[in-house]
Design an enzyme around this catalytic site. Sequence first.
Site, mmCIF file in Angstrom:
data_model
loop_
_atom_site.group_PDB
_atom_site.id
_atom_site.type_symbol
_atom_site.label_atom_id
_atom_site.label_comp_id
_atom_site.label_asym_id
_atom_site.label_seq_id
_atom_site.Cartn_x
_atom_site.Cartn_y
_atom_site.Cartn_z
ATOM 1 N N HIS A 121 1.022 4.732 -2.543
ATOM 2 C CA HIS A 121 1.500 6.108 -2.324
ATOM 3 C C HIS A 121 2.782 6.432 -3.100
ATOM 4 C CE1 HIS A 121 -1.443 7.311 0.650
ATOM 5 N NE2 HIS A 121 -1.270 6.162 1.294
ATOM 6 N N HIS A 136 0.835 -1.200 0.000
ATOM 7 C CA HIS A 136 0.000 0.000 0.000
ATOM 8 C C HIS A 136 0.875 1.259 0.000
ATOM 9 C CE1 HIS A 136 -3.042 2.961 0.979
ATOM 10 N NE2 HIS A 136 -2.298 3.335 2.004
ATOM 11 N N GLU A 186 -6.442 9.067 -0.440
ATOM 12 C CA GLU A 186 -6.584 7.629 -0.184
ATOM 13 C C GLU A 186 -7.655 6.977 -1.077
ATOM 14 O OE1 GLU A 186 -4.723 5.645 1.453
ATOM 15 O OE2 GLU A 186 -3.670 6.843 2.950
HETATM 16 FE FE LIG Z 1 -2.412 5.269 2.887
#
Ligand SMILES: [Fe+2]
Length: 291
Positions: free
Chosen positions: A167, A162, A208
């Site tokens: 990101h 993740h 997000e």
């Molecule tokens: Fe995150």
Amino acid sequence: MFEEGQYFAPVVAKTDGSLTVELGEGHPGLHDPEYRQRRDVIATTADRWTPGEPAPAVAYTDDEHEVWRVVCDDLRGKHRTYACREFLDGKEALGLPADRVPQLEELSDWIEPLTGFRYRPAAGLVPLREFYGALADHGFWATQYVRHHSVPLYTPEPDVLHEVVGHGNTLADRRFTELYEAAGAASRRVESAEALEFVSRVFWFTLEFGVVHEADGLKAYGAGILSSPGEIEEFRSMTILPLDIAAMGTQDYDITHYQEVLFAARSFAEVQDVVGDFWSTCDDDSIARLR
Ligand SMILES: [Fe+2]
């Protein structure tokens, strides 16, 4: 505890200073002693990091590299279909390895010349003020562990996939990092816990879980969607609302399921204008009026 507090496994310090990561009921690694020990070691090493030092290297196992390969392989085609243009540009600029888990330190060395950002190793939950405040200084707190190998396409917590596939690809593009920086500046400007929570919810529904209309359909720009092999195929069928700061800052959500309410921008430029301007100018008073 709001947001990240709910989805990071709690980390508890033992008397010798080492950390134990407490996996909850239903966690795929709960009954795997080897995995649990590994999580404890990785968390303890991250916890001992001090700013200015290189992020500690993790000696990833063959199983962990294999999980990375499986997830990257799965997401390759899905990114082409579902990721927004700006994310794909960042992904191309960064050129992540698909066959092994990269180390935070080498990632930082690749990302810094592009946008100035560097990763900081996180043992688990980083308090909101610290997490967002770091963004203002081009720092991104990230976990280093890999999800359990029994279910590579699922993780109940934000693991290194993740942090890096989601990101990292956005940290490689200035159009995204200007937003991260603005969120960081906002977190430093606001004083009340309520205002910080509002800033954080806007982050949740944009960086997000944000989605954006493009000529050939709805695309994702949020790292939570773009790092999830399952959610990336479902977001188009969720309730899609127009981008709205007051609505995002007050919208409740459940982190244990796919996000059922998403906010769609008409273009990435609208995200930059509306969300960027909000974070660049908000304070406790302006947020109180929105709430
Ligand atoms: Fe995150």
